[in-house]
Design a protein around this motif. Structure first.
Motif, PDB file in Angstrom:
ATOM      1  N   VAL A  52      34.541 -16.667 -12.270  1.00 55.55           N
ATOM      2  CA  VAL A  52      35.878 -16.452 -12.818  1.00 55.55           C
ATOM      3  C   VAL A  52      35.936 -17.129 -14.183  1.00 55.55           C
ATOM      4  N   TRP A  53      36.913 -16.731 -14.974  1.00 55.98           N
ATOM      5  CA  TRP A  53      37.119 -17.362 -16.269  1.00 55.98           C
ATOM      6  C   TRP A  53      37.801 -18.713 -16.076  1.00 55.98           C
ATOM      7  N   GLY A  54      37.661 -19.594 -17.069  1.00 56.67           N
ATOM      8  CA  GLY A  54      38.310 -20.898 -17.015  1.00 56.67           C
ATOM      9  C   GLY A  54      38.548 -21.435 -18.403  1.00 56.67           C
ATOM     10  N   ALA A  55      39.835 -21.599 -18.794  1.00 61.12           N
ATOM     11  CA  ALA A  55      40.195 -22.044 -20.145  1.00 61.12           C
ATOM     12  C   ALA A  55      40.438 -23.539 -20.159  1.00 61.12           C
ATOM     13  N   TYR A  56      39.967 -24.206 -21.207  1.00 59.35           N
ATOM     14  CA  TYR A  56      40.150 -25.648 -21.292  1.00 59.35           C
ATOM     15  C   TYR A  56      41.030 -26.070 -22.456  1.00 59.35           C
ATOM     16  N   SER A  83      53.332 -23.867 -26.062  1.00 64.86           N
ATOM     17  CA  SER A  83      52.818 -25.186 -26.437  1.00 64.86           C
ATOM     18  C   SER A  83      51.298 -25.201 -26.326  1.00 64.86           C
ATOM     19  N   LEU A  84      50.693 -26.157 -26.989  1.00 63.47           N
ATOM     20  CA  LEU A  84      49.260 -26.388 -26.860  1.00 63.47           C
ATOM     21  C   LEU A  84      49.005 -27.086 -25.521  1.00 63.47           C
ATOM     22  N   ILE A  85      48.054 -26.559 -24.735  1.00 67.03           N
ATOM     23  CA  ILE A  85      47.767 -27.138 -23.428  1.00 67.03           C
ATOM     24  C   ILE A  85      46.271 -27.291 -23.231  1.00 67.03           C
ATOM     25  N   PHE A  86      45.900 -28.196 -22.319  1.00 66.22           N
ATOM     26  CA  PHE A  86      44.521 -28.354 -21.861  1.00 66.22           C
ATOM     27  C   PHE A  86      44.476 -28.038 -20.366  1.00 66.22           C
ATOM     28  N   GLY A  87      43.432 -27.351 -19.934  1.00 66.23           N
ATOM     29  CA  GLY A  87      43.186 -27.179 -18.505  1.00 66.23           C
ATOM     30  C   GLY A  87      43.480 -25.818 -17.929  1.00 66.23           C
ATOM     31  N   ALA A  88      44.018 -24.898 -18.711  1.00 68.30           N
ATOM     32  CA  ALA A  88      44.306 -23.547 -18.216  1.00 68.30           C
ATOM     33  C   ALA A  88      44.616 -22.657 -19.411  1.00 68.30           C
ATOM     34  N   HIS A 133      40.657 -24.475 -15.748  1.00 69.45           N
ATOM     35  CA  HIS A 133      39.350 -25.099 -15.950  1.00 69.45           C
ATOM     36  C   HIS A 133      39.096 -26.065 -14.797  1.00 69.45           C
ATOM     37  N   ILE A 134      37.925 -25.968 -14.205  1.00 68.35           N
ATOM     38  CA  ILE A 134      37.513 -26.919 -13.171  1.00 68.35           C
ATOM     39  C   ILE A 134      36.273 -27.638 -13.699  1.00 68.35           C
ATOM     40  N   GLY A 135      36.414 -28.926 -13.924  1.00 67.30           N
ATOM     41  CA  GLY A 135      35.328 -29.716 -14.495  1.00 67.30           C
ATOM     42  C   GLY A 135      35.889 -30.822 -15.360  1.00 67.30           C
ATOM     43  N   LEU A 136      35.102 -31.257 -16.351  1.00 62.51           N
ATOM     44  CA  LEU A 136      35.485 -32.348 -17.229  1.00 62.51           C
ATOM     45  C   LEU A 136      35.760 -31.833 -18.635  1.00 62.51           C
ATOM     46  N   LEU A 137      36.649 -32.543 -19.330  1.00 59.08           N
ATOM     47  CA  LEU A 137      37.011 -32.195 -20.704  1.00 59.08           C
ATOM     48  C   LEU A 137      37.094 -33.486 -21.507  1.00 59.08           C
ATOM     49  N   ASP A 138      36.501 -33.487 -22.709  1.00 60.72           N
ATOM     50  CA  ASP A 138      36.466 -34.719 -23.500  1.00 60.72           C
ATOM     51  C   ASP A 138      36.568 -34.397 -24.984  1.00 60.72           C
ATOM     52  N   ASP A 139      37.157 -35.326 -25.717  1.00 60.36           N
ATOM     53  CA  ASP A 139      37.163 -35.329 -27.182  1.00 60.36           C
ATOM     54  C   ASP A 139      37.557 -33.966 -27.771  1.00 60.36           C
ATOM     55  N   VAL A 140      38.819 -33.588 -27.601  1.00 59.42           N
ATOM     56  CA  VAL A 140      39.337 -32.327 -28.153  1.00 59.42           C
ATOM     57  C   VAL A 140      39.889 -32.589 -29.553  1.00 59.42           C
ATOM     58  N   ARG A 141      39.487 -31.755 -30.505  1.00 57.71           N
ATOM     59  CA  ARG A 141      39.970 -31.899 -31.882  1.00 57.71           C
ATOM     60  C   ARG A 141      40.395 -30.542 -32.444  1.00 57.71           C
ATOM     61  N   ILE A 142      41.399 -30.577 -33.343  1.00 51.90           N
ATOM     62  CA  ILE A 142      41.863 -29.359 -34.011  1.00 51.90           C
ATOM     63  C   ILE A 142      42.063 -29.671 -35.487  1.00 51.90           C
ATOM     64  N   TRP A 143      41.602 -28.761 -36.337  1.00 52.46           N
ATOM     65  CA  TRP A 143      41.772 -28.839 -37.785  1.00 52.46           C
ATOM     66  C   TRP A 143      42.647 -27.675 -38.262  1.00 52.46           C
ATOM     67  N   SER A 144      43.286 -27.851 -39.389  1.00 50.48           N
ATOM     68  CA  SER A 144      44.173 -26.809 -39.929  1.00 50.48           C
ATOM     69  C   SER A 144      43.444 -25.832 -40.833  1.00 50.48           C
ATOM     70  N   TYR A 145      42.124 -25.827 -40.781  1.00 47.29           N
ATOM     71  CA  TYR A 145      41.333 -24.915 -41.602  1.00 47.29           C
ATOM     72  C   TYR A 145      39.992 -24.698 -40.904  1.00 47.29           C
ATOM     73  N   PRO A 146      39.234 -23.673 -41.281  1.00 47.23           N
ATOM     74  CA  PRO A 146      37.946 -23.431 -40.632  1.00 47.23           C
ATOM     75  C   PRO A 146      36.850 -24.337 -41.181  1.00 47.23           C
ATOM     76  N   LEU A 147      36.239 -25.148 -40.325  1.00 47.99           N
ATOM     77  CA  LEU A 147      35.086 -25.947 -40.727  1.00 47.99           C
ATOM     78  C   LEU A 147      33.885 -25.034 -40.967  1.00 47.99           C
ATOM     79  N   ASP A 148      32.982 -25.442 -41.838  1.00 46.04           N
ATOM     80  CA  ASP A 148      31.758 -24.675 -42.032  1.00 46.04           C
ATOM     81  C   ASP A 148      30.691 -25.130 -41.035  1.00 46.04           C
TER      82      ASP A 148
END
Length: 581
Positions: A442-446, A528-533, A542-557
């Protein structure tokens, strides 16, 4: 070619001259239901026999597959006329393809030139096609047609009709049909077709607010102006227009004729005048700029006499023009801007509030035993969006602790006040996370910011095969990496979106895995921004572990993404060459 006329007498005769009305002329009509034969070789020419065609009974008409027939009429082309070909079928099924050509036939060379062509595959019946006004280079040539079935088809009848009116239709009306917010000092104008220039054509102009011809105030009862035949006189300058009303107008061409002119009734056009109060026509647009760059917001408003710009609800001193320019943009300038326009009626109108951001890291959740946004460790003046969850659980992570999720809605982490702030993503973004899972099937969004009806937003997720996926709705949608991440090991997944090029990318463990370009334009999401689904109700968890989430306002190269990976995995080596897709 003879021109056909009919006399038209109505109550309007009490108020205006009785005039001649011009009509279209049918030059060919073939009813295949009742024809005893097609007389191929004389009237109809068989260009391709195909298979199975022939005249059937009234239930099938002309039928066959791969046949092509041609017919040349005795009607000759008059420059400026248009020709309409209409085809009717017994059983207009999808999948049966038909094709028709309208020809200008030169008897001297015994050849024809296609002056109009159409193919159709539709259940709509009958189907028609009309040429543009025919040019003078075909004057005097005969009008003909070809017709073919590329699949089995059953044709009931075919008709060719010459429209003698089209050259008399006024062109390029101003205001254009359906125009809104038209100013009260507007001057109505139109142009004359080249095919009737110099023929002494004059015009009757009609204007009013009542479109019902049975109403005593019908706009078309009495002309407000009759022009001369001078093109400089092809206008009407109305007086007394009122705000917020829809006006209907028509320009009838008067063709010189004895004892009375021939009237060619024009199309009905309409426009709506601007209301008296201020109306916002164009809102400012949100922007993401480099730190130290310049941002510019502009609005367009009707009837506006004064302007005032606001930032986060506070009036900006001295910013009273329709354009706001902010130079040397810093984080302190970030926020939501809008403008209020007004006039003497004191009924102000406000634009949408739009966001100004600098290109930077805008969110960083270390998930090291808490759900706090650590972006202020990098930018102390930035606004943090801390997470909240019913009962968060933590376990050993890639660096310190990590958030542990079991697929329950109670696991979902929601970032406070994130719905509007993170709607910068249609202008470009980067989202990254360290993820560990063994889940497949199955799919799982984090990480997700997805709204519904319609679906819009961005997601970092895993598909049923266990591969990392970067999703952007209304754009490249599900961009699969092809990299298996459900092996119980830690993986670094990054998604970027470059709005300037419409390009989305997905990286796994610092390496570009896939990219796609879309012309779709993603829209902001109310979620809203969410983690885990994927959704706030816990769908696609999402079933598992999630760590160190980051978001930038532009595309990194690719280099920046690789550096993020090797910061955590310093013993790893990454090839930064782009793969071929």
């Amino acid at each position: 070619m003879m021109r056909a006329y009919k006399f038209s007498v109505s109550l309007l005769a009490l108020f205006a001259l009785i005039v001649l009305q011009a009509n279209a002329e049918v030059i060919l009509y073939e009813d295949f239901d009742y024809a005893s034969n097609l007389d191929f070789g004389e009237v109809w020419e068989e260009l391709a026999a195909g298979s199975g065609y022939g005249l059937m009974d009234e239930n099938q008409g002309l039928w066959g597959s791969g046949m092509t027939i041609r017919r040349i009429t005795d009607a000759v082309i008059v420059p400026g006329d248009a020709v309409t070909l209409t085809i009717s079928r017994f059983r207009p099924w999808n999948g049966y393809i038909y094709h028709g050509d309208i020809l200008a036939w030169d008897d001297q060379t015994n050849t024809g030139v296609v002056i109009g062509s159409f193919s159709f595959n539709t259940t709509v019946d009958p189907v028609s096609y009309t040429t543009e006004p025919i040019g003078s280079e075909y004057a005097g040539q005969r009008i003909g047609m070809t017709y073919s079935h590329t699949n089995w088809g059953e044709t009931a009848w075919i008709q060719l009709e010459v429209d003698q009116e089209v050259k008399f239709v006024p062109l390029s009306p101003y205001p254009e049909e359906g125009a809104n917010f038209v100013q009260l000092d507007v001057v109505l104008t139109w142009e004359q077709s080249e095919f009737i220039s110099g023929q002494g054509i004059t015009y009757n102009v009609y204007l009013g607010t009542e479109p019902n011809e049975h109403h005593p105030e019908y706009y078309g009862l009495t002309p407000v102006k009759t022009t001369t035949d001078d093109a400089a006189d092809f206008f009407y300058d109305p007086e007394g227009l009122l705000n917020g009303l829809t006006y209907y107008w028509r320009v009838d061409a008067l063709e010189p004729n004895e004892p009375m002119p021939i009237v060619h009734t024009g199309p009905v056009w309409r426009f709506t005048t601007a209301p008296a109060e201020v109306v916002i026509i164009q809102n400012p647009v949100g922007q993401t700029v480099e730190a130290g760059g310049t941002a510019e917001f502009s609005i367009t408003a009707v009837n506006a006499e004064t302007y005032q710009w606001y930032k986060d609800g506070i009036a900006l001193d001295g910013q009273t023009a329709p354009t706001l320019v902010i130079e040397d943009v810093r984080i302190a300038d970030e926020g939501f801007y809008y403008c209020v326009a007004d006039n003497s009626l004191n009924i102000p109108a406000a634009t949408n509030a739009v966001q100004l951001l600098t290109e930077r890291l805008v969110g960083w959740w270390k998930l090291d035993g808490d759900l706090n946004d650590a972006v202020t460790e990098v930018y102390p003046e930035a606004v943090a969006h801390h997470g909240a969850a019913f009962d968060p659980n933590f376990a050993d992570g890639i660096d310190g602790l990590a958030l542990e999720m079991y697929g329950s809605p109670q696991d979902i982490v929601t970032m406070t006040d994130s719905a509007e702030f993170y709607n910068f993503y249609p202008r470009g973004y980067t989202v990254s996370a360290w993820v560990q899972t063994t889940r497949t099937g199955v799919w799982g969004a984090y990480v997700s910011k997805q709204g519904q009806n319609p679906a819009r937003g961005f997601i970092l997720t895993r598909n049923a095969a266990g591969n990392a996926v970067h999703t952007l709705r209304q754009s490249f949608v599900d961009l699969g990496s092809g990299v298996f991440i459900a092996d119980g090991s830690w993986h670094f997944v990054t998604g970027t979106y470059d709005a300037a090029t419409g390009t989305g990318r997905v990286y796994v463990n610092g390496v570009l895995s896939n990219q796609a370009t879309s012309t779709g334009v993603p829209q902001p999401s109310p979620a809203s921004l969410i983690f885990g689904a994927e959704l706030p109700d816990g769908s696609v968890p999402h079933i598992g572990l999630l760590d160190d989430v980051r978001i930038w306002s532009y595309p990194l190269d690719a280099y920046a993404v690789a550096r993020l990976y090797v910061e955590v995995k310093p013993d790893e080596e990454i090839c930064l060459g782009y793969p071929e897709f």
